[in-house]
Design a protein around this motif. Structure first.
Motif, mmCIF file in Angstrom:
data_model
loop_
_atom_site.group_PDB
_atom_site.id
_atom_site.type_symbol
_atom_site.label_atom_id
_atom_site.label_comp_id
_atom_site.label_asym_id
_atom_site.label_seq_id
_atom_site.Cartn_x
_atom_site.Cartn_y
_atom_site.Cartn_z
ATOM 1 N N UNK B 165 -4.716 -3.074 -1.132
ATOM 2 C CA UNK B 165 -5.640 -3.938 -1.945
ATOM 3 C C UNK B 165 -5.180 -5.619 -1.845
ATOM 4 N N UNK B 166 -3.745 -5.613 -2.147
ATOM 5 C CA UNK B 166 -3.125 -6.980 -2.229
ATOM 6 C C UNK B 166 -3.372 -7.755 -1.216
ATOM 7 N N UNK B 167 -3.314 -6.838 0.141
ATOM 8 C CA UNK B 167 -3.470 -7.593 1.546
ATOM 9 C C UNK B 167 -4.737 -8.030 1.930
ATOM 10 N N UNK B 168 -5.651 -6.891 1.630
ATOM 11 C CA UNK B 168 -6.944 -7.068 2.010
ATOM 12 C C UNK B 168 -7.899 -8.068 1.035
ATOM 13 N N UNK B 169 -7.622 -7.808 -0.332
ATOM 14 C CA UNK B 169 -8.533 -8.670 -1.163
ATOM 15 C C UNK B 169 -7.548 -9.816 -1.971
ATOM 16 N N UNK B 174 0.982 -9.276 4.980
ATOM 17 C CA UNK B 174 1.495 -7.937 4.746
ATOM 18 C C UNK B 174 3.172 -8.200 4.514
ATOM 19 N N UNK B 175 3.626 -8.926 5.117
ATOM 20 C CA UNK B 175 5.182 -9.103 5.092
ATOM 21 C C UNK B 175 5.575 -9.211 3.726
ATOM 22 N N UNK B 176 4.891 -10.049 3.059
ATOM 23 C CA UNK B 176 5.528 -10.376 1.691
ATOM 24 C C UNK B 176 4.933 -9.148 0.506
ATOM 25 N N UNK B 177 3.816 -8.940 0.883
ATOM 26 C CA UNK B 177 3.310 -7.628 -0.089
ATOM 27 C C UNK B 177 3.967 -6.534 0.038
ATOM 28 N N UNK B 178 4.428 -6.193 1.322
ATOM 29 C CA UNK B 178 5.329 -4.938 1.336
ATOM 30 C C UNK B 178 6.682 -5.038 1.190
ATOM 31 N N UNK B 179 7.143 -6.355 1.399
ATOM 32 C CA UNK B 179 8.562 -6.627 0.921
ATOM 33 C C UNK B 179 8.609 -6.534 -0.576
ATOM 34 N N UNK B 180 7.759 -7.046 -1.276
ATOM 35 C CA UNK B 180 7.669 -6.906 -2.657
ATOM 36 C C UNK B 180 7.483 -5.618 -3.168
ATOM 37 N N UNK B 181 6.756 -4.680 -2.558
ATOM 38 C CA UNK B 181 6.706 -3.308 -2.926
ATOM 39 C C UNK B 181 7.898 -2.809 -2.508
ATOM 40 N N UNK B 182 8.700 -3.005 -1.505
ATOM 41 C CA UNK B 182 10.019 -2.423 -1.225
ATOM 42 C C UNK B 182 10.974 -2.619 -2.529
ATOM 43 N N UNK B 183 10.806 -3.827 -2.716
ATOM 44 C CA UNK B 183 11.768 -4.167 -3.955
ATOM 45 C C UNK B 183 11.435 -3.530 -5.259
ATOM 46 N N UNK B 184 10.111 -3.508 -5.712
ATOM 47 C CA UNK B 184 9.746 -2.850 -6.926
ATOM 48 C C UNK B 184 9.826 -1.344 -6.798
ATOM 49 N N UNK B 266 -7.181 1.469 4.248
ATOM 50 C CA UNK B 266 -6.981 2.756 4.642
ATOM 51 C C UNK B 266 -5.653 3.078 5.421
ATOM 52 N N UNK B 267 -5.430 1.975 6.347
ATOM 53 C CA UNK B 267 -4.067 1.872 6.991
ATOM 54 C C UNK B 267 -2.769 2.029 6.221
ATOM 55 N N UNK B 268 -2.922 1.188 5.214
ATOM 56 C CA UNK B 268 -1.811 1.194 4.111
ATOM 57 C C UNK B 268 -1.655 2.638 3.331
ATOM 58 N N UNK B 269 -2.880 3.055 3.238
ATOM 59 C CA UNK B 269 -2.809 4.490 2.121
ATOM 60 C C UNK B 269 -2.027 5.472 3.409
ATOM 61 N N UNK B 270 -2.636 5.395 4.628
ATOM 62 C CA UNK B 270 -2.203 6.343 5.431
ATOM 63 C C UNK B 270 -0.600 6.204 5.694
ATOM 64 N N UNK B 271 0.005 5.171 5.781
ATOM 65 C CA UNK B 271 1.232 5.060 5.718
ATOM 66 C C UNK B 271 2.016 5.440 4.794
#
Lengths: 501, 370
Positions: B165-169, B174-184, B266-271
């Motif tokens: 959601x953060x990436x698409x909308x 993606x690099x920043x969103x998923x880095x933030x997700x990694x940390x949180x 859908x791709x990130x949900x799949x991951x």
């Protein structure tokens, strides 16, 4: 007085196209020399030859009495020739001073001297009449006009004697244009020569000294006085291009056919406003306009690729959700975008996958692809369009421009659409494929598809469309059946609409 | 997943030029050749049109060839293994390799999809850790194994959904969103677990890692199943096709009518789902749920995808290549362990292999696309 720059018999060929076919140009020091010509007349190629980006295949370039041959843009730069392109080539994240001095930074022992750079830049900006631009400001935060001033300062920093300006006013508002002209006059008073390219004849009359007109890669008129040559004369010189394409016969559009596409009051802030038109089944409507007039933006907004700020688009009476391409495609629209490679194709994928892209679901059962059916169907359509080579598994990037365009068209043929939007369908397409694409557009119209065509080439719009809308500065300024218009009239409307030729 | 574009016939009034919407292959336009003949012809033509270039380049450029290169590396590593360690070629050691490849392998399947789709997912390792913690809290375990599995999958998919959601909308890269997700995700996992390892008390979950079918650990079957489903999804469905399209040229995909944003989500949900599966596997294997699980897994997964020949810019790649990449890395680790070598050298070797693999691929691509 010997001219500063003399070009004689310049020829430049590209595969399949002779872009320049004997161009002559003389530019004196201290003059504003205007270059006029329709799209495809060879203006851009000529500028690139002047700027050292293209090496001419034949002809002579004499700068200040010495024959020169620029092998690279750096060589032209060293000889005092600067070009200010439509898309400004500045580094947005660097400061004004850093951009002005880029590649020529004042330095000592390898260390740059920012204070020197800033002082030099400040002096140049003052000379250009823009002392208000701070040398330390990031260029990306300046207005388009400000960035143009920075480009000019950069040209001056290199001691440019000849500055080529490619449609500099396209991004400016009237106040900024006046300022630009003041700067140009000051530069020419100091002996700098300016080659000025614009489609706006009123500007040319205001700032220009002499006009050279290009057509079909040749100089058709030179040494015309910019202020006194009548518009009708200029347009006469620009029109009547000799490369005639065969436009297919068209049956008169049925005036009683159903209205398929209704665009009502469509607007996008800062791009265009109040655009309304309808297209009937079997009708081809052409949007004529200059680059930057808003014609492509209108087309993409109709398609939902840009979100409208006002207005509605209806297909067969049903209003489309704004800003949704999938909704538009579901409603039966298809778009062949302006930039084939960046907007249209998956270059590394095979032809058949590019063709089936909008119709994938048709070749799937419960989400699983039936690839045989897909390849066969895509192959059928590409064979119909005579895409060469016929091998559908070849990567699209190996195809010629014309064949790539046919692949994009094949996509919508396969999916089947009721409204086809074409943005510059023949740009970069060779003569043979052009005629085929024209024939295809007319055939689709005859089969009942509503077509909207955007093109910079006036003869193309007149030859293909049943009805023409002229777009200028984000507004539809004229609408008429194609048979009531001629090339000169459209060109006049597109540029300024005052000559009434 | 098949409703992105209209059902055939919605655009009904299509010109005669278009083939009938739902026509079976046999009745579709001009070449009324049986489909198999048609394909044979096309394949033959494709072979004839093989890019010229060095034999090596040609071999490496074909999808199969690139994988063959990795197979060769794998064989080479096995030869080294047999030569240096007596225990290498034993069944139990080979199963050890496969078992240790299984968890990172499942994660790599998801990462491959994301990267082919033009994105990147740095959060996988810690999303897996978070899912393992959430699924093994005392409260969750009290509901039994089914809820634990469901919990892990939901946490993984949920984290993926947030990423997507953060990436698409949200239009954040993606690099920043998923880095933030990694940390949180790391932080949340530590918070839930109080930085302690949570012991898996549920016997069913604990049994997953110890169960063997026909002598092969269940974990390996799970790995194989995820790979098989992933392969079919990527290569045989509209979902896979769209993944390649939006990774190869998102603007072209969008203008062709694909719902790029929905597909990205859908791709990130799949991951994330893959991370959830991996979480159950690692919880079972280690009998703990812990915030320390999965550290640096994201880099291992990305490295495997890269040496598997997938372009980091998206649009081109193979799942089999990624899996071979995982096996190469796992085998190297195994070789070092068997030979009692330090892990530091092992990491140096991995780095060198990544660079060499990419160099070879780049050269092959250049020589063939000239």
């Amino acid at each position: 007085m010997t001219p500063l720059l003399t070009m004689r018999g310049i020829v430049k060929e590209f595969p399949g196209v002779r872009a320049l076919d004997g161009v002559d140009l003389d530019v004196d020091a201290g003059e504003v020399h205007c270059l006029l010509g329709q799209n495809g007349a060879g203006k851009s190629t000529l500028i690139k030859v002047i700027a050292g980006a293209h090496r001419p295949d034949a002809g002579e370039v004499v700068l200040d009495g010495t024959p020169v041959s620029f092998g690279s843009p750096q060589a032209a730069d060293g000889a005092g020739i600067a070009t200010i392109h439509q898309e400004l080539d500045l580094v947005p994240a660097l400061s004004v001073a850093e951009n002005v001095m880029l590649g020529h930074e004042p330095s000592r022992w390898g260390f740059t001297r920012p204070s020197d750079a800033e002082a030099l830049t400040r002096a140049l900006l003052l000379r250009l009449g823009h002392p208000e631009i701070p040398p330390r400001r990031e260029v990306g935060r300046l207005s388009a006009a400000g960035q143009q001033v920075v480009s000019m300062a950069r040209a001056l920093a290199r001691d440019a004697r000849l500055i080529v300006m490619d449609e500099p006013s396209a991004v400016l508002d009237p106040e900024e244009v006046r300022n630009l002209f003041r700067v140009i006059r000051e530069l020419t008073a100091e002996g700098v020569a300016v080659v000025y390219i614009s489609h706006r004849l009123d500007e040319i009359r205001e700032v220009g000294d002499r006009v050279t007109v290009l057509k079909d890669g040749r100089t058709v008129a030179r040494d015309l006085p910019a202020r006194t040559t009548p518009t009708a004369e200029v347009i006469r010189l620009m029109t009547g291009r000799s490369i005639e394409y065969v436009f297919p016969e068209r049956a008169a559009a049925d005036p009683a056919a159903d209205v398929v596409l209704e665009v009502d009051g469509l607007a996008r802030a800062g791009e265009f406003a109040g655009v309304s038109f309808t297209v009937r089944a079997g009708e081809v409507v052409g949007l004529a306009g200059l680059v930057g007039s808003g014609r492509s933006e209108i087309l993409e907004t109709v398609y939902g690729a840009r979100r409208a700020t006002a207005g509605t688009v209806r297909v067969r009476g049903a209003a489309l959700r704004t800003g949704s391409v999938p909704a538009a495609v579901r409603a039966g629209m298809g778009l062949c975008p302006e930039e084939r490679k960046s907007q249209g194709l998956l270059l590394h994928e095979p032809v058949y996958r590019n063709v089936s892209l909008p119709a994938l679901a048709r070749f799937a059962r419960a989400g699983f692809m039936r690839q045989d059916a897909e390849i066969a169907a895509a192959g059928g359509v590409t064979a119909q369009l005579d895409v060469r080579p016929a091998d559908g598994t070849r990567a699209v990037r190996t195809l010629s421009g014309g064949n790539q365009q046919k692949v994009v068209l094949a996509r919508w043929l396969l999916r089947g659409c009721t409204v086809l939007l074409l943005d510059e369908p023949t740009r970069g397409v060779d003569v043979g494929a052009r005629s085929e694409i024209y024939a295809l557009v007319r055939r689709l119209a005859a089969e009942g598809v509503a077509v909207v065509l955007v093109s910079s080439e006036v003869p193309e719009v007149l030859g293909l469309a049943d009805r023409v809308l002229v777009v200028r500065e984000g507004r539809v300024v004229h609408e008429a059946p194609a048979c009531d218009l001629d090339e000169a009239r459209v060109l006049d409307l597109v540029m300024e609409g005052t000559a009434h030729v | 997943m098949s409703d992105h574009s209209a059902a055939p016939g919605v655009t009904g009034t299509a010109p005669g030029a278009a083939p009938p919407a739902s026509a079976p292959p046999a009745s579709s336009p001009p070449p009324a050749v049986p489909a198999t003949d048609e394909r044979g012809r096309i394949e033959k033509a494709a072979r004839a049109a093989e890019p010229r270039g060095s034999t090596l380049g040609r071999l490496l450029d074909s999808g199969v060839g690139r994988n063959l290169g990795l197979v060769a590396v794998l064989v080479l590593l096995c030869v080294v293994g047999v030569a240096t360690a007596d225990t290498f070629a034993t069944t139990s050691n080979l199963l050890t390799i496969l078992t240790s490849a299984s968890i990172i392998g499942v994660i790599t399947v998801g990462v491959t999809f994301v990267i082919i789709g033009g994105g990147i997912d740095l959060s996988v390792g810690k999303v897996m850790a978070l899912a393992s913690v959430w699924a093994t809290t005392v409260a969750t375990q009290s509901f039994g194994p089914v809820v634990m599995v469901f919990c892990a999958l939901a946490v993984g998919a949920g984290a993926g959904l947030v990423n997507g959601l953060l990436i698409a909308y949200g239009r954040i890269v993606p690099f920043i969103v998923t880095l933030a997700m990694l940390i949180s995700a790391q932080g949340l996992a530590e918070r839930i677990s109080g930085r302690r390892s949570q012991i898996v008390t549920d016997p069913t979950i604990a049994a997953i890692a110890t169960t063997r079918l026909l002598g092969i650990p269940l974990l390996v079957y799970i790995f194989a199943a995820v790979v098989a489903v992933g392969w079919v999804l990527l290569n045989r469905t509209t979902f896979g096709r769209r993944t390649f399209a939006i990774g190869g040229n998102p603007e072209a995909a969008r203008l062709a009518g694909l719902d790029v944003r929905r597909h990205t989500i859908a791709l990130y949900v799949l991951s994330g789902l893959c991370c959830g599966i991996a979480a159950i596997m690692i919880a079972s294997l280690t009998t703990t749920g812990s915030s320390t699980h999965g550290t640096l897994y994201e880099l291992d997964a990305i490295a495997a995808v890269i040496i598997g020949g997938t372009l980091l810019t998206g649009g081109r790649g193979t799942l089999i290549g990624s899996i071979l990449g995982v096996l190469v890395f796992t085998t190297i680790t195994n070789l070092f362990v068997l030979n009692n070598l330090e892990t530091e050298i092992q990491n140096i070797a991995k780095g060198v292999i990544i660079v060499i693999a990419v160099l070879i691929q780049t050269r092959a691509r250049r020589s063939s696309s000239g």
